[in-house]
Design a protein around this motif. Structure first.
Motif, mmCIF file in Angstrom:
data_model
loop_
_atom_site.group_PDB
_atom_site.id
_atom_site.type_symbol
_atom_site.label_atom_id
_atom_site.label_comp_id
_atom_site.label_asym_id
_atom_site.label_seq_id
_atom_site.Cartn_x
_atom_site.Cartn_y
_atom_site.Cartn_z
ATOM 1 N N LEU A 72 0.818 -1.204 0.000
ATOM 2 C CA LEU A 72 0.000 0.000 0.000
ATOM 3 C C LEU A 72 0.858 1.263 0.000
ATOM 4 O O LEU A 72 0.571 2.231 -0.701
ATOM 5 N N PHE A 73 1.938 1.231 0.777
ATOM 6 C CA PHE A 73 2.779 2.424 0.865
ATOM 7 C C PHE A 73 3.579 2.638 -0.423
ATOM 8 O O PHE A 73 3.812 3.773 -0.834
ATOM 9 N N ALA A 74 3.996 1.527 -1.035
ATOM 10 C CA ALA A 74 4.726 1.643 -2.300
ATOM 11 C C ALA A 74 3.838 2.329 -3.341
ATOM 12 O O ALA A 74 4.267 3.245 -4.047
ATOM 13 N N ALA A 75 2.581 1.893 -3.416
ATOM 14 C CA ALA A 75 1.653 2.490 -4.376
ATOM 15 C C ALA A 75 1.397 3.958 -4.042
ATOM 16 O O ALA A 75 1.273 4.806 -4.919
ATOM 17 N N LEU A 76 1.339 4.231 -2.740
ATOM 18 C CA LEU A 76 1.083 5.598 -2.297
ATOM 19 C C LEU A 76 2.234 6.519 -2.692
ATOM 20 O O LEU A 76 2.030 7.652 -3.125
ATOM 21 N N GLN A 77 3.469 6.011 -2.540
ATOM 22 C CA GLN A 77 4.634 6.815 -2.887
ATOM 23 C C GLN A 77 4.607 7.210 -4.356
ATOM 24 O O GLN A 77 4.988 8.306 -4.723
ATOM 25 N N LYS A 78 4.158 6.290 -5.183
ATOM 26 C CA LYS A 78 4.098 6.576 -6.619
ATOM 27 C C LYS A 78 2.778 7.221 -7.008
ATOM 28 O O LYS A 78 2.565 7.516 -8.173
ATOM 29 N N GLN A 79 1.904 7.398 -6.032
ATOM 30 C CA GLN A 79 0.552 7.896 -6.305
ATOM 31 C C GLN A 79 -0.085 7.047 -7.394
ATOM 32 O O GLN A 79 -0.761 7.542 -8.284
ATOM 33 N N ASP A 80 0.155 5.743 -7.310
ATOM 34 C CA ASP A 80 -0.297 4.863 -8.375
ATOM 35 C C ASP A 80 -1.562 4.135 -7.960
ATOM 36 O O ASP A 80 -1.529 2.993 -7.516
ATOM 37 N N TYR A 81 -2.672 4.808 -8.115
ATOM 38 C CA TYR A 81 -3.942 4.175 -7.763
ATOM 39 C C TYR A 81 -4.199 2.955 -8.640
ATOM 40 O O TYR A 81 -4.608 1.902 -8.144
ATOM 41 N N ALA A 82 -3.952 3.096 -9.935
ATOM 42 C CA ALA A 82 -4.321 2.040 -10.877
ATOM 43 C C ALA A 82 -3.666 0.708 -10.505
ATOM 44 O O ALA A 82 -4.317 -0.337 -10.476
ATOM 45 N N GLN A 83 -2.376 0.785 -10.185
ATOM 46 C CA GLN A 83 -1.671 -0.446 -9.852
ATOM 47 C C GLN A 83 -2.198 -1.054 -8.548
ATOM 48 O O GLN A 83 -2.414 -2.259 -8.448
ATOM 49 N N PHE A 84 -2.402 -0.188 -7.594
ATOM 50 C CA PHE A 84 -2.904 -0.666 -6.308
ATOM 51 C C PHE A 84 -4.297 -1.280 -6.469
ATOM 52 O O PHE A 84 -4.577 -2.366 -5.944
ATOM 53 N N ALA A 85 -5.144 -0.621 -7.223
ATOM 54 C CA ALA A 85 -6.497 -1.128 -7.451
ATOM 55 C C ALA A 85 -6.430 -2.497 -8.122
ATOM 56 O O ALA A 85 -7.178 -3.413 -7.774
ATOM 57 N N GLN A 86 -5.497 -2.622 -9.080
ATOM 58 C CA GLN A 86 -5.359 -3.892 -9.779
ATOM 59 C C GLN A 86 -5.002 -5.016 -8.804
ATOM 60 O O GLN A 86 -5.593 -6.092 -8.839
ATOM 61 N N SER A 87 -4.059 -4.745 -7.889
ATOM 62 C CA SER A 87 -3.666 -5.806 -6.961
ATOM 63 C C SER A 87 -4.809 -6.122 -5.997
ATOM 64 O O SER A 87 -5.051 -7.284 -5.669
ATOM 65 N N LEU A 88 -5.548 -5.105 -5.569
ATOM 66 C CA LEU A 88 -6.690 -5.377 -4.691
ATOM 67 C C LEU A 88 -7.754 -6.188 -5.425
ATOM 68 O O LEU A 88 -8.344 -7.119 -4.866
ATOM 69 N N LEU A 89 -7.978 -5.843 -6.684
ATOM 70 C CA LEU A 89 -8.990 -6.565 -7.463
ATOM 71 C C LEU A 89 -8.624 -8.044 -7.584
ATOM 72 O O LEU A 89 -9.484 -8.923 -7.494
ATOM 73 N N GLU A 90 -7.328 -8.305 -7.792
ATOM 74 C CA GLU A 90 -6.903 -9.703 -7.909
ATOM 75 C C GLU A 90 -7.100 -10.455 -6.590
ATOM 76 O O GLU A 90 -7.592 -11.575 -6.569
ATOM 77 N N GLU A 91 -6.723 -9.781 -5.482
ATOM 78 C CA GLU A 91 -6.956 -10.396 -4.166
ATOM 79 C C GLU A 91 -8.427 -10.728 -3.964
ATOM 80 O O GLU A 91 -8.791 -11.807 -3.512
ATOM 81 N N ARG A 92 -9.254 -9.787 -4.323
ATOM 82 C CA ARG A 92 -10.686 -9.984 -4.105
ATOM 83 C C ARG A 92 -11.243 -11.076 -5.004
ATOM 84 O O ARG A 92 -12.171 -11.771 -4.631
ATOM 85 N N LYS A 93 -10.666 -11.209 -6.185
ATOM 86 C CA LYS A 93 -11.140 -12.247 -7.084
ATOM 87 C C LYS A 93 -10.875 -13.613 -6.465
ATOM 88 O O LYS A 93 -11.747 -14.483 -6.439
ATOM 89 N N LEU A 94 -9.663 -13.769 -5.919
ATOM 90 C CA LEU A 94 -9.319 -15.041 -5.280
ATOM 91 C C LEU A 94 -10.235 -15.325 -4.090
ATOM 92 O O LEU A 94 -10.662 -16.450 -3.869
ATOM 93 N N ALA A 95 -10.517 -14.276 -3.328
ATOM 94 C CA ALA A 95 -11.333 -14.463 -2.122
ATOM 95 C C ALA A 95 -12.826 -14.459 -2.440
ATOM 96 O O ALA A 95 -13.652 -14.672 -1.567
#
Ligand code: ADP
Ligand code: ZN
Ligand code: ZN
Length: 727
Positions: free
Chosen positions: A603-626
């Motif tokens: 989360l902090f890595a994405a925040l440093q880059k202000q990279d919402y898209a990448q962070f959202a993508q990783s959350l979406l993948e987590e949620r897909k698995l769950a």
């Protein structure tokens, strides 16, 4: 056709038949009708020649409000849809959406412009009536001496005028009067030329035409989304009739937005609708939107139902904000209702956010919504802040503050710049602990701990409001030495005062900002550089624009990183991006320091880059698995009672009913929510998931009908939450 089918504010999912008593009342109009021993307000939904009841058993209505404009069928249809979708009685949904004045048994006066004028007493007494220190009242007096003024004019003369005016009304110095009609306010402030991202966004939406499309405008704070909204209004409110609805999450932010819109569109009647307006203003705003006179309606959640004659555009600003979701009665999401409204009216809807809800992002990725991106800040000099983590495993944080953070703050003090410390916990400390036996002060009504409010010498429950004095000794072992443990805003404020005795510190939380106008005063102070350090909760995170603020410190977020709530990471990211957005807005570079034990968290890595898209993508993948939303659709059946037994019985039966319905849903076991007890009620809930909205809707319809028929349903308080955000 003398039978009226009427919606009433009663908890039954049905209409009620009455005789029209010879009145010519139309569909959408209000009536007063007998109901048991009471007289209640209802809305006519249909006329009919027949009734399922025997006509001889039908009663006539008491009176009809035939002079009032009927609620348009589009509004009735939207509310009927919502009642169905959210499994809530239509009559209650409809009447709750109306301004309170339309729920009273007297005729509503038609649109007029309320203005304020001095009374005889005030004119004769002169300005000397008003004490010298009541500066605002004197200012208002001077303004009103020239004639009646409406709220818009007063707001331009004196900020924070409302409470001053009320005081003057109470003294009998000011009274309400009426103005003929909306009067334009002078020339429009000119618009800046758009940058290319903005231009593309405006062009795309414009080219998309007047039909239903959902646009997601993704852009960090300060990237110029509001400017895009205003250009769209400019382009789309071309004829004399077209109207637009602009939803905003919080009333705290409406004054800023209101000022910008009024300056840009002085020739259009703009109506504000939110909970801090008085009831007559709300009614007038509602009626002016309905008549078509108001061209722009800006409002919070509830205003999504405001009737309009000719809407051409809906805008939902900060679409991810959880305050769009109503958490009691009909638990609707105003963002989702706005989309449905646009669909029914076949007009475009624009959702704006720096951190879209994952559901929204998913829809944009799959092409259901169209994505537009603003990739940089609109003001050239406003660079993005630099974000660092302070590893609190190595840098011990004494009293909540690490050395690097203290050093960064000292630097700001030397340079006469401002710092903001963000801590999401108000009060002095979150628990009162007995060091001898481990006892912590609990709330007797909730499964929560009491928060220490040292200044008021109180322990307070933040869930139910319960208050008590701190015990003099541990009730469990008698130890007189009880410690406030952990940090809240008050304690942080105290610690800072010790570190920086010369600094001017201002605490901003729900306790310190309770007074009306307090937020306004706070912003004025910060802008006037009368504050060096701000300490505050999420209240400070949103919207405010402080040019001299160059450091944001985030005190403690680790609990949210590992919360059992699967949306916690999404929310934390949105929140941190938003606080980070407070730093370095005008030329001076900003810095964000986040204290954490887990600096390597993605989360902090994405925040440093202000990279919402990448962070959202990783959350979406987590949620897909769950298999979590947006990969499935959810509904929650909540039940509560003073004792647990009837709750359990009811949910057991509810589960049995669910299994008896042929449907491809997944039903989970009944569980206690995080707050097992709340306000003296024992709680539990059942979660249902389905792969599609249709499956869920079909299931809920059958299920809720069965639940209503259960005799045990009367022994508990229960409700259905469709698309729940809290568990
Ligand atoms: P957002 O709504 O995305 O936070 P705003 O529309 O409020 O962004 O814009 C942020 C700041 O940039 C405001 O002060 C606004 O006046 C300014 N701004 C926006 N667009 C432009 C532009 N094209 N040129 C110059 N300034 C702009
Ligand atoms: Zn003890
Ligand atoms: Zn409590």
């Amino acid at each position: 056709m003398n039978i009226l089918r009427i919606a009433l504010d009663v908890p039954l999912a049905t209409l009620f038949d009455y005789l029209d008593g010879g009145s010519a009342v139309q569909v959408g109009q209000r009536v007063l009708a007998p109901f048991g021993t009471r007289k209640v307000i209802g809305i006519v939904i249909a006329r009919s020649a027949t009734s399922e009841l025997e006509t001889s058993r039908l009663k006539p209505i008491i009176r009809a409000f035939e002079d009032e404009p009927p609620i348009p069928s589009a509004t009735l249809k939207l509310l009927a849809f919502c009642a169905d979708y959210y499994q809530y009685p239509f009559g209650q949904a409809l009447l709750a959406a109306l301004p309170a004045r339309l729920r009273e048994a007297r005729p509503a006066s038609l649109p007029k412009h309320i203005a304020y004028m001095l009374t005889e007493t005030a004119q004769q007494g002169g300005i000397e009536l008003i004490p010298k220190r009541a500066v605002l009242q004197r200012k208002l007096y001077a303004t009103l001496r020239d004639g009646a003024r409406d709220s818009i004019a007063l707001a331009q003369h004196a900020s924070g005028w409302r409470s001053a005016l009320r005081a003057m009304q109470e003294k009998g110095w000011v009274r309400e009067t009426e103005l003929e009609q909306f009067s334009a306010l002078g020339a429009a402030v000119s618009a800046p030329p758009l940058n290319s991202d903005q231009q593309q966004a405006v062009q795309a939406i414009h080219d998309g035409g007047n039909n239903f499309l959902v646009w997601l405008l993704h852009g960090i704070t300060g990237s110029g989304k509001t400017e895009v909204y205003m250009r769209l209004l400019d382009a789309m409110l071309t004829d004399d009739e077209s109207q637009a609805l602009v939803l905003v999450p919080e009333i705290n932010l409406t004054p800023q937005l209101e000022a910008r819109f009024r300056a840009r569109f002085p020739g259009h009647s703009i109506v504000m609708l939110h909970s801090q307006m008085n009831e007559s203003e709300r009614l007038q705003g509602w009626l002016r939107a309905q008549s078509g006179e108001a061209r722009i309606v800006i409002g919070t959640r509830l205003s999504v139902f405001t009737p309009m004659k000719n809407p051409v555009l809906v805008i939902v600003d900060e679409e991810h904000d959880s305050s769009y979701k109503q958490q009691d009665a009909m638990r609707y999401s105003a963002r989702d209702v706005a989309i449905m409204r646009a669909k029914m009216a076949n007009i475009p809807v624009v959702l704006g956010s720096a951190t879209p809800a994952l559901e929204t992002w998913h829809n944009a990725q799959t092409g259901r919504y169209r994505l537009l991106t603003l990739s940089e800040r609109a003001v050239q000099s406003a660079a993005l802040p630099v974000t660092h983590c302070v590893d609190t495993r190595r840098q011990h944080a004494q009293d909540g503050l690490s050395q690097p953070l203290l050093a960064a703050m000292r630097k700001r003090l030397e340079r006469d710049e401002q710092s903001l410390l963000f801590i999401n916990r108000r009060g002095y400390s979150p628990v009162l602990l007995c060091g001898a036996c481990g006892w912590v002060a609990p709330c007797t009504r909730c499964s929560s701990r009491l928060v220490v409010h040292l200044r008021e010498r109180k322990l307070r429950c933040h869930h139910c409001g319960h208050e008590q004095r701190p015990p003099l000794q541990c009730p469990s072992c008698g130890n007189p030495d009880l410690h406030p443990t952990g940090h809240g805003t008050q304690r942080l404020e105290e610690t800072l005062a010790q570190h920086f005795p010369e600094a001017r510190i201002l605490r901003v939380d729900r306790d310190s900002m309770r007074r009306k106008g307090a937020i306004k005063d706070m912003t004025t102070k910060v802008h006037a550089n009368e504050v060096d350090i701000l300490v505050g909760t999420q209240m400070l995170a949103k919207g405010h624009d402080f040019p001299n603020l160059t450091l944001v410190g985030v005190i403690d977020t680790d609990s949210a990183l590992f919360s059992p709530d699967f949306r916690a990471a999404e929310r934390l990211f949105a929140q941190l991006l938003q606080v980070a957005g407070r730093a370095g807005r005008a030329g001076k570079p900003g810095e964000v320091l986040i204290q954490t034990n887990f600096p390597d968290h993605a989360l902090f890595a994405a925040l440093q880059k202000q990279d919402y898209a990448q962070f959202a993508q990783s959350l979406l993948e987590e949620r897909k698995l769950a298999h979590f939303p947006p990969w499935c659709f959810e509904a929650l059946l909540r039940a509560e009672a003073t004792h647990f037994a009837p709750v359990q019985t009811f949910l057991d039966l509810a589960a049995r009913e669910a299994r008896a319905i042929k449907s491809k849903i997944t039903l989970y076991d009944a569980v206690r929510p995080q707050m097992e007890r709340l306000k003296g009620m024992e709680r539990a809930q059942l979660l249902v998931q389905a792969a599609s909205r249709q499956t869920m809707q079909k299931f809920l319809q059958a299920w809720v009908a069965r639940l209503r028929a259960l005799p045990q349903a009367n022994k508990v308080r229960w409700s259905v939450d469709v698309d729940p955000l809290e568990y």
